[in-house]
Design an enzyme around this catalytic site. Sequence first.
Site, short mmCIF file in Angstrom:
data_model
loop_
_atom_site.label_atom_id
_atom_site.label_comp_id
_atom_site.label_asym_id
_atom_site.label_seq_id
_atom_site.Cartn_x
_atom_site.Cartn_y
_atom_site.Cartn_z
N ASN A 171 1.09 -1.27 -0.16
CA ASN A 171 0.25 0.21 0.24
C ASN A 171 0.65 1.18 0.36
OD1 ASN A 171 -2.63 1.48 0.13
ND2 ASN A 171 -2.05 2.02 2.10
N TYR A 175 -0.05 10.59 4.44
CA TYR A 175 -0.38 10.65 5.17
C TYR A 175 0.68 11.64 5.92
CZ TYR A 175 -2.33 5.77 4.37
OH TYR A 175 -2.13 4.97 3.69
N ARG A 176 0.02 12.79 6.29
CA ARG A 176 0.87 13.86 6.96
C ARG A 176 1.43 12.72 8.03
NH1 ARG A 176 -3.70 16.23 10.02
NH2 ARG A 176 -3.56 15.27 12.11
N TRP A 189 -2.31 7.72 9.75
CA TRP A 189 -3.29 7.16 8.87
C TRP A 189 -4.84 6.87 9.26
CZ3 TRP A 189 2.09 4.07 8.56
CH2 TRP A 189 1.65 3.28 9.35
N GLY A 194 -4.97 2.51 3.43
CA GLY A 194 -4.85 0.86 3.56
C GLY A 194 -3.90 1.11 4.44
N GLU A 235 -0.51 0.85 -5.78
CA GLU A 235 -0.70 3.10 -6.73
C GLU A 235 0.71 2.60 -7.21
OE1 GLU A 235 -1.73 1.52 -3.18
OE2 GLU A 235 -2.49 3.28 -3.00
N ASP A 284 -5.62 22.40 8.88
CA ASP A 284 -5.70 20.65 8.36
C ASP A 284 -7.08 21.31 6.86
OD1 ASP A 284 -5.79 18.48 7.45
OD2 ASP A 284 -6.13 17.94 9.16
C1 FMN Z 1 -1.82 16.60 0.74
C2 FMN Z 1 -2.06 15.53 1.30
C3 FMN Z 1 -2.48 15.05 2.56
C4 FMN Z 1 -3.18 14.04 2.83
N1 FMN Z 1 -3.03 13.44 4.33
C5 FMN Z 1 -3.48 12.77 4.93
C6 FMN Z 1 -3.66 11.85 6.25
O1 FMN Z 1 -2.61 13.10 7.23
N2 FMN Z 1 -4.16 11.01 7.25
C7 FMN Z 1 -4.36 10.24 5.93
O2 FMN Z 1 -5.78 9.08 5.91
N3 FMN Z 1 -5.23 10.73 4.83
C8 FMN Z 1 -5.04 12.02 4.06
N4 FMN Z 1 -4.74 12.11 2.85
C9 FMN Z 1 -5.43 11.37 1.95
C10 FMN Z 1 -4.98 9.66 1.71
O3 FMN Z 1 -3.27 10.37 0.60
C11 FMN Z 1 -5.78 9.28 0.36
O4 FMN Z 1 -7.07 8.88 1.20
C12 FMN Z 1 -5.55 8.17 0.04
O5 FMN Z 1 -5.99 7.34 -0.68
C13 FMN Z 1 -4.77 7.09 1.03
O6 FMN Z 1 -4.57 5.97 0.08
P1 FMN Z 1 -4.92 4.74 0.78
O7 FMN Z 1 -6.43 4.50 0.35
O8 FMN Z 1 -3.64 3.70 0.20
O9 FMN Z 1 -4.80 4.88 1.97
C14 FMN Z 1 -4.16 13.02 2.14
C15 FMN Z 1 -4.39 13.76 0.83
C16 FMN Z 1 -3.61 14.94 0.27
C17 FMN Z 1 -3.62 14.75 -1.07
#
Ligand code: FMN
Length: 483
Positions: A171, A175-176, A189, A194, A235, A284
């Site tokens: 995955n 995530y910040r 996360w 994921g 991805e 945020d």
């Molecule tokens: C700039 C940016 C910051 C993000 N920060 C977070 C975060 O801190 N935590 C989170 O869960 N998703 C965050 N997201 C959203 C996830 O990247 C998004 O839901 C992504 O699908 C996560 O991947 P996954 O589905 O494989 O878990 C962020 C997206 C962007 C564009």
Amino acid sequence: MAFDDIREFVAHLEKTGHLKRVRARVSRDLEIAEITDRVSKGPAERNQALLFESVEGFDTPVLINAFGSPERMAAALGVEHLNDLSARVAKLLDMRMPGSLVDKLKKLGDLFDVAKAGPKHVRSAPCQEVVETGHPSLASLPVLQCWPKDAGRFITLPMVFTKDPVTGARNVGMYRLQVYDERTLGMHWQIHKGSAEHQRLAEERRAPMDVAIALGGDPACIYSASAPLPPGIDEMVFAGWLRGSGVPMVRCKTVDLDVPAETEIVLEGTVDPAERRLEGPFGDHTGYYSLARDYPVFHLKAVTRRRQPIYPTTIVGRPPQEDYWLGKATERIFLPIIRLMLPEVVDMNMPAEGVFHNLVIVSIKKRYPGQARKVMYALWGLGLMMLAKNILVVSEHVDVQNLSEVAWRATGNVDARRDIVIVDGPMDDLDHAALRHRFGGKMGIDATEKNADDAIGQPWPEEIAMSEEIRALVARRWTEYGL
Ligand SMILES: Cc1cc2nc3c(=O)[nH]c(=O)nc-3n(C[C@H](O)[C@H](O)[C@H](O)COP(=O)(O)O)c2cc1C
């Protein structure tokens, strides 16, 4: 045009007038954020990617707002317009057998694009020009503090690599990450994502998790980390398809994971799935500070990097900002996939004001009573669409991208007793108004035109439109009016 790494993308943005180098000395604490906020909300011609070349205390330049306009976002994914992304996905999903030989060969070409999208493994990589394993430290990274009441500094544009401890499936999520100190990060996360699932599985097995955090790289890879792909869809394969060739990947030095070879910086380490630490608050993308909550903790084992890396980052806050355009790309890519399952869907818009999950506007070809409701319920059951707080359904002829038209229809066409659906369900982690954290009420609004089938109490009126004859006459005589 595809890019091998962030440097090629920077060069392209500069050549096409979409990037500004800032040579003035700036602080990574709040100053870069304030400059970027002004630029991203300013006039379109001044909304450029920014490369800060002189950040106080650091040799490493900071790249920000690289994806922050429709043109830059489209360029990042190798298309001219974001709508071309929908067309590309729709073409791939079109499973009708073409008639002519030429069309059959074209279809074969589309499938070949998928076949060659798999990652390519390489042994040496630019992201491992320098390897720090003895006493690795985050101190050389110009990580930003974005807002005054943030709990500290946060890495905001990472690709976070984890793997399923049972199947080994990869995955990659964006995530910040809160910097606690030189060796420790908070892993934000969220529960629906994921890598959170990988962490749950690791916790069941009481096994530490390997994690790799890659910064920079090909813009298609960076975007893919933010794409809400279903579990099981890699991805990096998706990124390979977007860029038209497999992503070169290299094995990490201290963890059992691969990362894109062309990234700038890689942080390798582990997460003890049972360990938690307070993460946040953080200004945020909702425009509010998200509350401090417990999240897992990353312990650094190695830093690998290019000799002179670029540090890519972003800020989020009151919209619109750079993340809106990353989300817009997702909206365009996922539209044909949604239409595959819900063929009545014509278009959708997740406007900046709705910060992705707060408002989804969708137009449908309505053929039977209750169809708007069926679309709402289906969307609430689709992947991360489960987090949509308000879904507004309009008829096919409404331009969902035109918020003025949408507001007109949505207020005029709705009777609150008949057309509003309230349900309960999972809510976005960041929703500060939900009944309780991660669970609450959602609203569906059926703003389609109603007819006798909808059992309405009065005839639905006809919409005003000028006759074609008069429109043609006025068009013909327009210059005579002197207007
Ligand atoms: C700039 C940016 C910051 C993000 N920060 C977070 C975060 O801190 N935590 C989170 O869960 N998703 C965050 N997201 C959203 C996830 O990247 C998004 O839901 C992504 O699908 C996560 O991947 P996954 O589905 O494989 O878990 C962020 C997206 C962007 C564009």
